[in-house]
Design an enzyme around this catalytic site. Sequence first.
Site, PDB file in Angstrom:
ATOM      1  N   LEU A 107     -15.970   8.949  -4.820  1.00 11.30           N
ATOM      2  CA  LEU A 107     -14.593   8.748  -5.281  1.00 11.30           C
ATOM      3  C   LEU A 107     -14.503   8.055  -6.632  1.00 11.30           C
ATOM      4  O   LEU A 107     -15.182   7.059  -6.872  1.00 11.30           O
ATOM      5  CB  LEU A 107     -13.860   7.853  -4.288  1.00 11.30           C
ATOM      6  N   GLN A 156      -6.981  15.484   4.548  1.00 10.30           N
ATOM      7  CA  GLN A 156      -6.499  14.777   3.358  1.00 10.30           C
ATOM      8  C   GLN A 156      -7.544  14.878   2.257  1.00 10.30           C
ATOM      9  O   GLN A 156      -8.724  14.608   2.500  1.00 10.30           O
ATOM     10  CB  GLN A 156      -6.239  13.316   3.704  1.00 10.30           C
ATOM     11  N   ARG A 185      -0.807  12.316  -5.563  1.00  9.26           N
ATOM     12  CA  ARG A 185      -2.090  12.955  -5.243  1.00  9.26           C
ATOM     13  C   ARG A 185      -1.966  14.457  -5.048  1.00  9.26           C
ATOM     14  O   ARG A 185      -2.758  15.227  -5.576  1.00  9.26           O
ATOM     15  CB  ARG A 185      -2.656  12.372  -3.943  1.00  9.26           C
ATOM     16  N   PHE A 229       0.859  -1.189   0.000  1.00  5.55           N
ATOM     17  CA  PHE A 229       0.000   0.000   0.000  1.00  5.55           C
ATOM     18  C   PHE A 229       0.890   1.231   0.000  1.00  5.55           C
ATOM     19  O   PHE A 229       1.966   1.212   0.601  1.00  5.55           O
ATOM     20  CB  PHE A 229      -0.914  -0.002   1.236  1.00  5.55           C
TER      21      PHE A 229
END
Lengths: 82, 595
Positions: free
Chosen positions: B252, B240, B286, B119
Amino acid sequence: MDEERGARLRRLRWHCRRALLELDLMFQRFWDRVGDGVDAADEAALERLVGMEDHDLWDLVSGRQETDDRQLKDMLERLRQA
Amino acid sequence: MKISKRTFDAVIVGAGGAGLRAALQLSEAGLKTAVLTKVFPTRSHTVAAQGGVAASLGNSEEDHWHWHMYDTVKGSDWLGDQDAIEFMCRKANEVVIELEHYGMPFDRTDAGKIYQRPFGGHMSNFGEKPVRRSCAAADRTGHAMLHALYQRNVRANTQFFVEWLALDLIRDAEGDVLGVTALEMETGEIVAFQSKATIFATGGAGRIYHSSTNAFINTGDGLGMAARAGIPLEDMEFWQFHPTGVAGAGVLITEGVRGEGGILRNSSGERFMERYAPNAKDLASRDVVSRAMVTEINEGRGCGPNKDFVLLDITHLDPKVIMQRLPGIREISIQFAGTDPIKEPIPVVPTCHYQMGGIPTNYSGQVVAPRGASMSVAVPGFYAAGECACASVHGANRLGTNSLLDLLVFGKSAGETAVEDVRKSTKAHKELPQEAIDRTLARLARLDTQKEGADAHESRLAMQRTMQNHCGVFRFADKLKEGVSKILEVQQDVQRVAIKDKSKVFNTARIEALELDNLIEVAVATMISAEARKESRGAHVRDDAQDTPEHPNGRDDTNWLKHSLWFKEGNRLDYKSVKLTPLTVDTIELKKRAY
């Protein structure tokens, strides 16, 4: 509308508060569209749907899973159209 | 006015992962434990967590809690407290294995061990290469976790109060927390829950933003209650964001879409990422993608009538690829953007996802606040865990899979500390101060009697738009300054919200107005803390604090290596130092955060 039914519909609306945003939005649009104009059969179908687990319900709404249950099928279609 | 009272050893507010884990600790210790929750426990937002839970089990390859600790400190951009981070990473294996014993259906290796996958941000050997550390149950990890914990709680006789909205913390003149006031939705009755230990596990407040991945229940109730009771909120400027949420909805769109060849375009159809990240383009990190999107929108190259989104284009991909490799994306786009991505691009905006700040706690789960000369003194009787709390393990940014770990470790730890404290106390429950109860009743009476006033829906929308436009993923000094005045104006409106429906039974208008009271506290805390922090760090990125040799990534450790504390009274800010000393190992020294 009598107070008892009004309270029942408000309770049902609260049960449309879900763990997943996708479902929140879907139910919000449905209620914005129909207001209190749901009949007893709609109420019964919604009660069954809101009793489901969120992921299972989303799978049905998004068409990843299907059901043969007429009552649920019709309500799912209306939720999608909302 | 007198209200009825129920007395427990411990009262927990919130029945997501952190609340259920804390409750289990208390109930299994034989304490009389109540859990108050707005929705049925397994409908808490923890259900939405898919990624997994991090633990250095080393089932697939060599791993170590110290490496996990290093990754978490680095991910936090050194704002995380290193004692709490060491505590969490060391406890990870224990809490995951416990969960396995509670019946959590983790994915398995052929040998029958918990399967682990890689991850983002999780590495071996202090940042050397990716490691398999995430333990998952297919893509329903949060859901499976909640079910395992809920069933275990039923077995342990935890008493659930489902569809109860906690309203205010009950705190006496000495500062001790003695319980909460709460509203039973079914009857409209207000009850005082008296307890020796009160644990908040109310989740995040992502609904302060217009574009948010959070479910509607995430209204920051614990943060609002804490702020009204004089407890500061810590590091609220750190949120975030995910770059691609469906514009106007927040749902999302997974990063996999760009991985499969999706391209971001502005109003003239330009593939703008080529200008911002010539090599990685649409696959940049991101932060970089979100910032580029906001720059395009701010400079007038956004799409739509309000020029407030960009487009994610996959129309050039083979429809078969979309159907096979990106399942669900087409349905989401049709349902929430009204476009079929096979034929038209998807409108997207950076979208709020997770709150790093919250109610300040130590790693034992005790809520801490300044008192006398110390900045962190435990508030007697008060504990918090999960997204509503700030331990602080996520600091300025959170690593994926550390959120589920946070709620397991600190839910358990808050529960353990509360058990010890309740057992140590030999005295009976303290008397509840009537003034605290009267404050709740006054809030409700105002809603019941106010005839003319602001509309709750419009005020909420004004708050969400102000936060999105002035305090989004990429921040500007002038916009933040203006945002402070605007959000304080919205707060004035919220204080005069009127509801038409005055009924008692399941009055959702009243519930939403009460939730708005909590959201606005979080929004004000966020805007004021963000305006004040004159550096870029982790998820708080300012245009006027850019990457320079003196301040890599815009981070200013000389002036800003400290936690923000916002106090409701007077909208005052204070700061406390970051705990750079871990429990047993050496400090992970400051350096530039680069991947």
